[in-house]
Enzyme design. Sequence first.
Site, PDB file in Angstrom:
ATOM      1  N   CYS A  67       0.839  -1.208   0.000  1.00 30.73           N
ATOM      2  CA  CYS A  67       0.000   0.000   0.000  1.00 30.73           C
ATOM      3  C   CYS A  67       0.873   1.258   0.000  1.00 30.73           C
ATOM      4  O   CYS A  67       1.539   1.552   1.000  1.00 30.73           O
ATOM      5  CB  CYS A  67      -0.912  -0.049   1.235  1.00 30.73           C
ATOM      6  SG  CYS A  67      -1.755   1.492   1.624  1.00 30.73           S
ATOM      7  N   CYS A  70       0.192   3.752   2.775  1.00 28.27           N
ATOM      8  CA  CYS A  70       0.636   3.185   4.061  1.00 28.27           C
ATOM      9  C   CYS A  70       2.137   3.394   4.241  1.00 28.27           C
ATOM     10  O   CYS A  70       2.593   3.796   5.315  1.00 28.27           O
ATOM     11  CB  CYS A  70       0.342   1.685   4.124  1.00 28.27           C
ATOM     12  SG  CYS A  70      -1.399   1.239   4.007  1.00 28.27           S
TER      13      CYS A  70
END
Length: 142
Positions: A67, A70
């Site tokens: 991600c 993230c």
Amino acid sequence: MNINVVCPHCLEVSSIEKKESYSEENCTQCGESLLDSRPIDGNANILENFITNSDLPVIVDFWAPWCGPCIAMAPHFELAAMAMPLQAQFLKINNDDEQTLGSKLLIASIPAVLVFKEGKEIDRFVGARSSSQIKEWVKQYL
């Protein structure tokens, strides 16, 4: 007045005096510093230990290694955690490794940051934020 905190090193509970600020505070079990406030890599059992035993708000970042947002937020989450020793306890949980927990907590998008207090989830946000935004968000739950 004393508060219970979970040691980031041994994961045991220490009862310490509640203060406005701390220059030194060590775990009553292992002797390591409780001021080491870097986020702890967690799982379902570690999260349960923290939300059950810590009197401090528990801030949990659900993330995944694939991600982009993230990964971009990770250093900001760590900076926020390191700026708030013994104010809140910070965990990171890889949502890919803990899919059952993610489903139970209704994690639909990541990064998702949840705050637990007195054993219950009380708020969350989704999407990347800066360290200052994370700190400001956490301060409302102290």
